[in-house]
Design a protein around this motif. Sequence first.
Motif, PDB file in Angstrom:
ATOM      1  N   VAL A 288     -65.372   6.460  31.644  1.00  0.00           N
ATOM      2  CA  VAL A 288     -64.139   7.010  31.077  1.00  0.00           C
ATOM      3  C   VAL A 288     -62.987   6.879  32.067  1.00  0.00           C
ATOM      4  CG1 VAL A 288     -63.045   9.120  30.229  1.00  0.00           C
ATOM      5  CG2 VAL A 288     -65.389   8.574  29.549  1.00  0.00           C
ATOM      6  N   THR A 289     -63.263   7.157  33.339  1.00  0.00           N
ATOM      7  CA  THR A 289     -62.207   7.067  34.348  1.00  0.00           C
ATOM      8  C   THR A 289     -61.688   5.644  34.482  1.00  0.00           C
ATOM      9  OG1 THR A 289     -63.201   8.909  35.571  1.00  0.00           O
ATOM     10  CG2 THR A 289     -61.651   7.504  36.760  1.00  0.00           C
ATOM     11  N   PHE A 290     -62.590   4.675  34.557  1.00  0.00           N
ATOM     12  CA  PHE A 290     -62.164   3.282  34.662  1.00  0.00           C
ATOM     13  C   PHE A 290     -61.477   2.814  33.387  1.00  0.00           C
ATOM     14  CE2 PHE A 290     -64.610   2.988  38.498  1.00  0.00           C
ATOM     15  CZ  PHE A 290     -64.070   1.908  39.180  1.00  0.00           C
ATOM     16  N   GLY A 291     -61.911   3.330  32.219  1.00  0.00           N
ATOM     17  CA  GLY A 291     -61.244   2.965  30.984  1.00  0.00           C
ATOM     18  C   GLY A 291     -59.787   3.389  30.975  1.00  0.00           C
ATOM     19  N   PHE A 292     -59.518   4.625  31.386  1.00  0.00           N
ATOM     20  CA  PHE A 292     -58.125   5.082  31.467  1.00  0.00           C
ATOM     21  C   PHE A 292     -57.357   4.340  32.559  1.00  0.00           C
ATOM     22  CE2 PHE A 292     -59.699   8.806  29.090  1.00  0.00           C
ATOM     23  CZ  PHE A 292     -58.664   8.929  28.168  1.00  0.00           C
ATOM     24  N   PHE A 293     -58.026   4.034  33.656  1.00  0.00           N
ATOM     25  CA  PHE A 293     -57.366   3.284  34.722  1.00  0.00           C
ATOM     26  C   PHE A 293     -56.943   1.902  34.235  1.00  0.00           C
ATOM     27  CE2 PHE A 293     -58.049   0.049  38.047  1.00  0.00           C
ATOM     28  CZ  PHE A 293     -56.968   0.339  38.863  1.00  0.00           C
ATOM     29  N   PHE A 294     -57.823   1.208  33.518  1.00  0.00           N
ATOM     30  CA  PHE A 294     -57.483  -0.110  33.012  1.00  0.00           C
ATOM     31  C   PHE A 294     -56.420  -0.037  31.912  1.00  0.00           C
ATOM     32  CE2 PHE A 294     -61.871  -1.430  34.512  1.00  0.00           C
ATOM     33  CZ  PHE A 294     -61.374  -2.117  35.596  1.00  0.00           C
ATOM     34  N   PHE A 295     -56.397   1.073  31.167  1.00  0.00           N
ATOM     35  CA  PHE A 295     -55.348   1.232  30.153  1.00  0.00           C
ATOM     36  C   PHE A 295     -53.977   1.326  30.813  1.00  0.00           C
ATOM     37  CE2 PHE A 295     -52.659   4.135  27.673  1.00  0.00           C
ATOM     38  CZ  PHE A 295     -52.553   3.422  26.493  1.00  0.00           C
ATOM     39  N   VAL A 296     -53.879   2.156  31.858  1.00  0.00           N
ATOM     40  CA  VAL A 296     -52.604   2.274  32.577  1.00  0.00           C
ATOM     41  C   VAL A 296     -52.243   0.951  33.235  1.00  0.00           C
ATOM     42  CG1 VAL A 296     -51.412   3.475  34.445  1.00  0.00           C
ATOM     43  CG2 VAL A 296     -52.916   4.745  32.912  1.00  0.00           C
TER      44      VAL A 296
ATOM     45  N   CYS B 257     -57.823  -3.942  26.092  1.00  0.00           N
ATOM     46  CA  CYS B 257     -58.146  -4.261  27.484  1.00  0.00           C
ATOM     47  C   CYS B 257     -58.822  -3.090  28.186  1.00  0.00           C
ATOM     48  CB  CYS B 257     -56.872  -4.662  28.225  1.00  0.00           C
ATOM     49  SG  CYS B 257     -56.150  -6.216  27.661  1.00  0.00           S
ATOM     50  N   SER B 258     -58.465  -1.868  27.830  1.00  0.00           N
ATOM     51  CA  SER B 258     -59.132  -0.708  28.444  1.00  0.00           C
ATOM     52  C   SER B 258     -60.597  -0.635  28.025  1.00  0.00           C
ATOM     53  CB  SER B 258     -58.398   0.574  28.052  1.00  0.00           C
ATOM     54  OG  SER B 258     -58.524   0.831  26.660  1.00  0.00           O
ATOM     55  N   LEU B 259     -60.894  -0.968  26.777  1.00  0.00           N
ATOM     56  CA  LEU B 259     -62.287  -0.987  26.337  1.00  0.00           C
ATOM     57  C   LEU B 259     -63.080  -2.065  27.062  1.00  0.00           C
ATOM     58  CD1 LEU B 259     -61.876  -0.453  22.479  1.00  0.00           C
ATOM     59  CD2 LEU B 259     -62.646   1.213  24.178  1.00  0.00           C
ATOM     60  N   ILE B 260     -62.483  -3.238  27.173  1.00  0.00           N
ATOM     61  CA  ILE B 260     -63.158  -4.317  27.895  1.00  0.00           C
ATOM     62  C   ILE B 260     -63.374  -3.924  29.352  1.00  0.00           C
ATOM     63  CG2 ILE B 260     -62.958  -6.719  28.648  1.00  0.00           C
ATOM     64  CD1 ILE B 260     -61.382  -7.262  26.111  1.00  0.00           C
TER      65      ILE B 260
ATOM     66  N   PHE C 270     -56.696 -10.667  31.692  1.00  0.00           N
ATOM     67  CA  PHE C 270     -57.168  -9.280  31.712  1.00  0.00           C
ATOM     68  C   PHE C 270     -58.654  -9.216  32.019  1.00  0.00           C
ATOM     69  CE2 PHE C 270     -53.383  -8.162  29.022  1.00  0.00           C
ATOM     70  CZ  PHE C 270     -52.842  -7.282  29.936  1.00  0.00           C
ATOM     71  N   LEU C 271     -59.436 -10.114  31.412  1.00  0.00           N
ATOM     72  CA  LEU C 271     -60.878 -10.100  31.631  1.00  0.00           C
ATOM     73  C   LEU C 271     -61.205 -10.361  33.092  1.00  0.00           C
ATOM     74  CD1 LEU C 271     -63.596  -9.895  30.140  1.00  0.00           C
ATOM     75  CD2 LEU C 271     -63.531 -12.368  29.867  1.00  0.00           C
ATOM     76  N   ALA C 272     -60.575 -11.368  33.681  1.00  0.00           N
ATOM     77  CA  ALA C 272     -60.840 -11.677  35.086  1.00  0.00           C
ATOM     78  C   ALA C 272     -60.325 -10.571  36.005  1.00  0.00           C
ATOM     79  CB  ALA C 272     -60.189 -13.012  35.448  1.00  0.00           C
ATOM     80  N   LEU C 273     -59.175  -9.983  35.655  1.00  0.00           N
ATOM     81  CA  LEU C 273     -58.613  -8.932  36.499  1.00  0.00           C
ATOM     82  C   LEU C 273     -59.468  -7.671  36.453  1.00  0.00           C
ATOM     83  CD1 LEU C 273     -56.298  -8.401  38.401  1.00  0.00           C
ATOM     84  CD2 LEU C 273     -54.956  -7.560  36.476  1.00  0.00           C
ATOM     85  N   HIS C 274     -59.955  -7.299  35.277  1.00  0.00           N
ATOM     86  CA  HIS C 274     -60.855  -6.148  35.171  1.00  0.00           C
ATOM     87  C   HIS C 274     -62.105  -6.365  36.024  1.00  0.00           C
ATOM     88  CE1 HIS C 274     -58.254  -4.523  32.298  1.00  0.00           C
ATOM     89  NE2 HIS C 274     -58.786  -5.015  31.190  1.00  0.00           N
TER      90      HIS C 274
END
Length: 505
Positions: A208-216, A272-275, A487-491
């Motif tokens: 959940v934390t990483f999901g919100f981080f990637f959303f921001v 992107c946050s889900l990915i 986005f995929l590579a950056l995540h």
Amino acid sequence: MFGCHGGGGAERRIYVLGGGRGWAAGAAVVGESGSNTMGVIGVQLVITMVMASVIQKIIPHYSFARWLLCSGSLQWYRHPTEEDLRLLAGKQRGKSKKDRKYNGHIENKPLTIPKDIDLHLETKSVTERDTIALHYFPEYQWLVDFTAAATVVYVVTEAYCSIMKPSQEMNISVVWCLLVLAFAVKILFSLTTHYFIVEDGGERSVCVTFGFFFFVKAMVILIVTESYLEFGLESGFSNFSESAMQFLEKQGLESRGPVSKLTFKLFLAVLCSLIGAFLTFPGLRLAQMHLDALNLATEKITQTLLHINFLAPLLMVLLWVKPITKDYIMNPPLGKESVPLMSEDTFETMRLWIIILLCALRLAMMRSHLQAYLNLAQKCMDQMKKEAGRISTIDLQKMVARVFYYLCVIALQYVAPLVMVLHTTLLLKTLVGSTEKSLAPSSSFPPIRYLYGVIRSPLSLLFSRLNSPSSLNLSSYERCSSPFIIFLALHWTLSSMSMYWGTQN
């Protein structure tokens, strides 16, 4: 070939495959005095049917996924039996066991041994028989084998399109690539759901934390102008709105557009946050395996390849940062005159091939990473010997055995992001090369024009500025950029490096 004779002296013949240059284009209707020839099955459909037969009949016996694990290069550690631990601890099984009765049942006290016991684990090569007990082995085998089949179909289909240059066919490799992406996302989703099932673990909070981080992070990146990042979202959104408005006007409806730009960017950030949440633990696991593989590697060339493999997602991202790559190549600072080192088409082609080569390198380094993971059993044993106290034999056996039993889970976390990046790149090239050519808006059939608008709009949003290409080869790839690849590579990069830095500290 089978034929039938029609009335009025007209002969009608139906072929499974037509002849000539347009042999897979469809039906050719001739007048009454001639013959009627119809292509029932095209070349691309034949390729798909042949590959489907290969998947069903041959791959179960000659599996590429099974070869990656069972070729003999991977060594796993067998857990010691209870008798072996008894002998090492100096205890023998006898009749004078200390049993106690509790509620009418006899309960044996668990056997415990010192943690600093002199125990050496036995190694064994991974065989096909050993893989039966592995968790997620069917999912791993299906994803890898289907990806290999889809890649073969893509190569053969691209060769056919390059040679025959069909004008009225849709490239069927698009369907294969989409299926590969669907299977990869589904497996990553299935692995992520296990972290939410566990009540006591902290994996759910991490996701959940990483999901919100990637959303921001995605929202921040979407603010960056195209002078720095080649997303192509502005032109893609304009094409989408224009196509949708034209379709609605023809239907007699008034609309300013299907969706606002802010809503579209919000939807893209959520995606992107889900990915990013799905790729959190694959990235963390990759960082840990990278450190362990570096400790095992003795040759400089192997260590260099491991470093390149680890930084590959970051290199993919930098390919779309204009001030770092494109500006220096297209407008290099070589004195007063600016002479481009290569043409724009050559740069776009090079960018695609670099991604494909980095994916091939990651696949080549797969066994090194998996062996580094399997060595965790011995690493845990060495760590246990430094501790004081005793441990039960059952806990010791579980500690060693669970490393091997989750081998396919680790393999899926390693392969799934690789598969997504590779086939997103292939999908990018194919859609840019075939969509506008096969579904041109000048078609006289109105549903085709509508289908063109529907397909072209999301493709232009997700993948590129759709310019008319001159051919379907990788060597003539036109200008485009893919936010999904970036986005995929950056995540993947951020999640891996966060674990890497945390381990170093």
